[in-house]
Every structure is written in structure tokens, then in C-alpha cells.
Design an enzyme around this catalytic site. Sequence first.
Site, PDB file in Angstrom:
ATOM      1  CG  HIS A  82       2.622  -1.405   0.432  1.00  0.00           C
ATOM      2  ND1 HIS A  82       1.568  -1.691  -0.372  1.00  0.00           N
ATOM      3  CD2 HIS A  82       3.686  -0.501   0.908  1.00  0.00           C
ATOM      4  CE1 HIS A  82       1.492  -0.490  -0.537  1.00  0.00           C
ATOM      5  NE2 HIS A  82       2.633   0.486   0.118  1.00  0.00           N
ATOM      6  CG  ASP A 161      -6.915   4.861   2.409  1.00  0.00           C
ATOM      7  OD1 ASP A 161      -6.135   5.593   2.926  1.00  0.00           O
ATOM      8  OD2 ASP A 161      -5.516   4.369   1.224  1.00  0.00           O
ATOM      9  NE  ARG A 168      -2.296  11.479   3.215  1.00  0.00           N
ATOM     10  CZ  ARG A 168      -1.244  10.757   3.154  1.00  0.00           C
ATOM     11  NH1 ARG A 168      -2.296   9.466   2.956  1.00  0.00           N
ATOM     12  NH2 ARG A 168      -0.298  10.209   2.723  1.00  0.00           N
ATOM     13  CB  SER A 183      -2.652   5.849   3.202  1.00  0.00           C
ATOM     14  OG  SER A 183      -2.838   5.689   2.567  1.00  0.00           O
ATOM     15  CE  LYS A 187      -4.088   1.389   1.083  1.00  0.00           C
ATOM     16  NZ  LYS A 187      -3.857   2.558   0.758  1.00  0.00           N
TER      17      LYS A 187
END
Length: 434
Positions: A82, A161, A168, A183, A187
Site C-alpha cells: 500500500h 471505512d 471524514r 482506515s 482494508k
Amino acid sequence: MNFLPIIEAKRDGQMLATLQIQAAVAAFMRGEIPDYQMAAFLMAIYFRGLDSSETRTLTLAMRDSGATLQFPDDARPLVDKHSTGGVGDKVSLPLAPLLACLGFRVPMISGRGLGITGGTLDKLESIPDFVTQISPQRIVQQVQEIGCCICGQTADMTPADRALYALRDVTGTVPSIPLIVASILSKKLAENLDCLILDVKFGTAAFMQTHDDSSKLARAMVNLGNECGTKTRAILTRMDTPLGRTAGNWLEVKESVEILENKGPQDLRELVIECAAHLLQQGGLSTNLPSARQRATDCLASGAPRRKWDEMLEWQSADLEKFNTKLKSHNAPIIHEIKAPRDGFVTQCNAKIIGEVIRDLGGGRLTKDSVLNFDVGLDHIAKSGEKIEPDALLCRLHAARESDAQAAIIRLQAAFEIADSQPEILPNIVEIVE
Ligand code: URA
């Protein structure tokens, strides 16, 4: 549920009990907590923070708000990467097929871009007929069969999320480390990974502006990922200059294919190999980093990842013939060369300005509903530290209309700076957090 005492407790800086956080997420998902109360709670977290055990509870509650991917037992470790996002960051595209060829299973669930940050799914959708939305069953089948898949989150994964992020986004509560950690990791943990590599960026065009902030975010994610049973490491990288020499969806796909053909720019190649090498070590497939880097380098040179890429495209319904033709001949209608006004050394190639220009050319999103133009962007980008002759290319601009191009050219003048002496060349990879 009476949510008020929980909001007040966090407002006053108290630590919340596991059951309170779990109940809040579950009640919010059942529609029992109105958005205005959840927004107040998020703001309380923004100011008061969450400690590591509260963050872990929130992360797991978010992960468990929906379905998780279930893979059969297999010797090949399940891995993913990520990135916190930047301009020209296309690492995921060549990395997934490379990892599959190195003996991993890669269920790479990716996102879309927002603002100046590009998104992997947007880039992939510039490939003719490529499908990014696939069912969880199909993700598992594809990963088992060919080793990798790059796709969007399915509707039933981590719905908490999605709902919390939407709030947010409109309440100024995105830049909170515990909320970002929850968050991102909710995931990734829903993919049931063995190992995860994080690319946490800092700099002018990154989510985190300073090395210090990105270090804190990386440390929090690495600790929590490891605690939750996924071997997690983070690579801290600079994001002041675009990664590679292209930025813009289709141009980035083309550059990713160059990497898979064992060519491409050095900084991009280095980061792809570094991510693969860390995962080889984390997954126990290599004993040390130098041998892992060599293994990833050799694999890239073998041509197997390029063939794996085609296989992945076919599995995801892309038209390979059209894709290969597009690679050779497709360009935006307007192309301008932007030349250096003088000789010297490039001392700045500002990723923030470049990202904003591309967004405004139609290559990025101003709002979630913006429709993208995949063709616009920059290639042949000159990077900081490089020596240039007068009239040398600083970049090539790809635009949809002449008027857009003219406006972009004026703004791009400010993105590049040239000086007489060579600036200090800073390494792109700054730190490893493990
Ligand atoms: N990316 C995410 O997925 N979540 C955040 O909160 C921030 C960046």
C-alpha cells in the site's frame, strides 16, 4: 444506543473501552448513529487521538464490518503493498505481476485517486476493456490461478471505512494518524495477508509533509499490522518530485510496461525492486535483503513478469490486441515540448505543481464524481540533479485542448528550477520501519 457519553468521554480525553468502540461502529453501520454525532466523535478523535489499543479495536471493528477474503491453504504467501500516494506513483502496476512470478499470491485491492494523488484503478482503467470491479470469489479464483489481481474493493468489504471516510472527507478529520491507520489497515487486514509492505511518502506532494510525521504514521501501521498477525514493514520515501518520468494515467501505464520490459527510470525501478525484496524477506522466501534484491532483479530481467501482466489483463477482460496497439501509437491530441530556458542543473521538479496541473487538465479528480481524461499528463520529466543543456526537454505535456495546454505551460514554468551548480542528490528511499 446512547452515543453521547462516548463522544463526551473522547472529547474529555478519556480512553474508550473495547466494547464502546465496537458498539459504536456496529450501531453506526446499522444507521442508529446520525452523521452529526459520528462527525463530532471523529473530531474528538482528531484532537484527542486514540492509543494503540483503541486504534486496534477500531481497525478490527472496521475490518469486521463486512466480508473478508478467504483463500485456501497454499505454500505461496499472501502479500500486498500500500502506498500513501503521490504523483507518478505507479509502483503497484509492475509490482503485482513481479510478485506473482516470485512465488507470492497478490490480492492487490487498490483505490482511486483524489486531488493530486493518482489512483491505481484509474491508471488501469485506461487499458481497453480492463475490468477493475470483480467479485470476491473471482478475486480468490484469479489469485489462486495466476498469482495476482489488481482490483477495486468489493461492495461488501469494509463498509465501515467507506462510511467513515466519507464523513471524514467533509469534516476536516482525514489527517488524524489513528483514523488513517484504522482506515488503511482495516482494508488490508480484510485481505487476510501474510505480509504487507507500506510505502509511506512525505514531502510537498504527499499526504504527510515531513519525515517525522511519516515516520509516526509508518510506526503506528507497522506495529498494528504485526500485532494483528500480518508481517508488516514500511519504506519511507520522498514525494517532492514525481516518481519516474511520467505522470498521468495512460502515460503511467506505458512507463509501468517499460519497467516490466526491464527498462524504465531508475527511481521507479529501484522502488519496485525494494518492495519486492522486503516482501521476499518478510515472507521467508529470501534470507537477506541483498539476495532478495538480486532475485527480484533477475526475475524482472527474465521477462516472466511482462507475460504475467498480459495474463492478468486477460483475466480482467482487457483487449490485449487493442492494448498493445495503444502502447505503440496512442497519444493525447495535443502534445507540447517544454524546453529548458538555459543550461545548468535541475534543482526542482515540483510534484505538487505537476500534480495540480494534471488534475486540472482532467487527469485527476476535483470531486469524487469527476470524469477523468486518461490521456493527459506529462512524460520525459527532467528530475532534480540532472544536468541539462539549453533547449533540452524539461517535459512533454499531453493535453486534450490547445487552450488547456497553454494554461498548463504557464503553470509548469514554476514547477522547474534550474541553477548553475548541482544540488545535493537525496536518496528517494529514506528509512525502513519494521
Ligand atoms: N488512505 C486511506 O485509505 N484512508 C485514509 O484515511 C487516508 C488515506
